[in-house]
Design an enzyme around this catalytic site. Structure first.
Site, PDB file in Angstrom:
ATOM      1  N   THR A 181       0.825  -1.207   0.000  1.00 17.83           N
ATOM      2  CA  THR A 181       0.000   0.000   0.000  1.00 17.83           C
ATOM      3  C   THR A 181       0.864   1.264   0.000  1.00 17.83           C
ATOM      4  O   THR A 181       0.585   2.198  -0.762  1.00 17.83           O
ATOM      5  CB  THR A 181      -0.983  -0.017   1.188  1.00 17.83           C
ATOM      6  OG1 THR A 181      -1.824  -1.165   1.063  1.00 17.83           O
ATOM      7  CG2 THR A 181      -1.838   1.243   1.213  1.00 17.83           C
ATOM      8  N   GLU A 232       1.313   9.629  -5.649  1.00 20.86           N
ATOM      9  CA  GLU A 232       1.933  10.940  -5.416  1.00 20.86           C
ATOM     10  C   GLU A 232       2.846  11.332  -6.573  1.00 20.86           C
ATOM     11  O   GLU A 232       2.877  12.490  -6.985  1.00 20.86           O
ATOM     12  CB  GLU A 232       2.727  10.943  -4.116  1.00 20.86           C
ATOM     13  CG  GLU A 232       1.863  11.023  -2.881  1.00 20.86           C
ATOM     14  CD  GLU A 232       2.639  11.525  -1.687  1.00 20.86           C
ATOM     15  OE1 GLU A 232       2.637  12.760  -1.455  1.00 20.86           O
ATOM     16  OE2 GLU A 232       3.256  10.692  -0.996  1.00 20.86           O
ATOM     17  N   HIS A 236      -6.985   0.625  -0.928  1.00 20.66           N
ATOM     18  CA  HIS A 236      -6.217  -0.349  -1.705  1.00 20.66           C
ATOM     19  C   HIS A 236      -7.090  -1.595  -1.765  1.00 20.66           C
ATOM     20  O   HIS A 236      -7.213  -2.322  -0.793  1.00 20.66           O
ATOM     21  CB  HIS A 236      -4.883  -0.620  -1.014  1.00 20.66           C
ATOM     22  CG  HIS A 236      -3.906  -1.369  -1.851  1.00 20.66           C
ATOM     23  ND1 HIS A 236      -2.609  -1.562  -1.447  1.00 20.66           N
ATOM     24  CD2 HIS A 236      -4.017  -1.984  -3.054  1.00 20.66           C
ATOM     25  CE1 HIS A 236      -1.963  -2.257  -2.381  1.00 20.66           C
ATOM     26  NE2 HIS A 236      -2.807  -2.534  -3.344  1.00 20.66           N
TER      27      HIS A 236
END
Length: 128
Positions: free
Chosen positions: A33, A41, A67
């Protein structure tokens, strides 16, 4: 110029270095994750970087993602983002991640535009 609707993308392959086991977020050899978050990002900062003035950058301040599907070793993963809101220095993105089979995660991500040198100087000032 930063405008809503801008899109970005980042890609990786699941290796032993970005598994949950290697990153300390679990014990399994599946895409971690934290690795998915980092890829999201990356898509976001790369999306807006060309539109920023020299010496300016962005920093992540908020990530709210799910996730939803595990990805095994050697599969390709893609993160996509769309800039949905520009509020002065605050940028809001929708983020999604996919492996070769389908969606594996989604959510929202917030970044702030900063002056790179000033930001690093403020962080370094914590050392005294």
């Amino acid at each position: 110029m930063l405008t809503a609707g801008m899109k970005g993308k980042a890609e990786t392959v699941v290796t032993e270095k970005n598994t949950a086991k290697a990153m300390g977020s679990g014990t399994l050899d599946v895409f971690a994750t934290p690795a998915m978050v980092a890829l999201m990002e990356e898509a976001a900062w790369k999306c807006v970087a060309p539109e920023l003035e020299p010496g300016m950058g962005t920093v992540g301040t908020l990530m709210n993602v799910q996730h939803t599907s595990a990805t095994p070793l050697s599969m390709h993963v893609t993160a996509e983002c769309e800039l949905t809101e520009v509020d002065n220095r605050r940028l809001v993105f929708t983020v999604k991640a996919f492996d070769e089979v389908g969606p594996i995660g989604s959510g929202t991500h917030e970044r702030f535009i900063v002056k790179d040198e000033k930001f690093v100087a403020k962080a370094n000032a914590k050392r005294g």
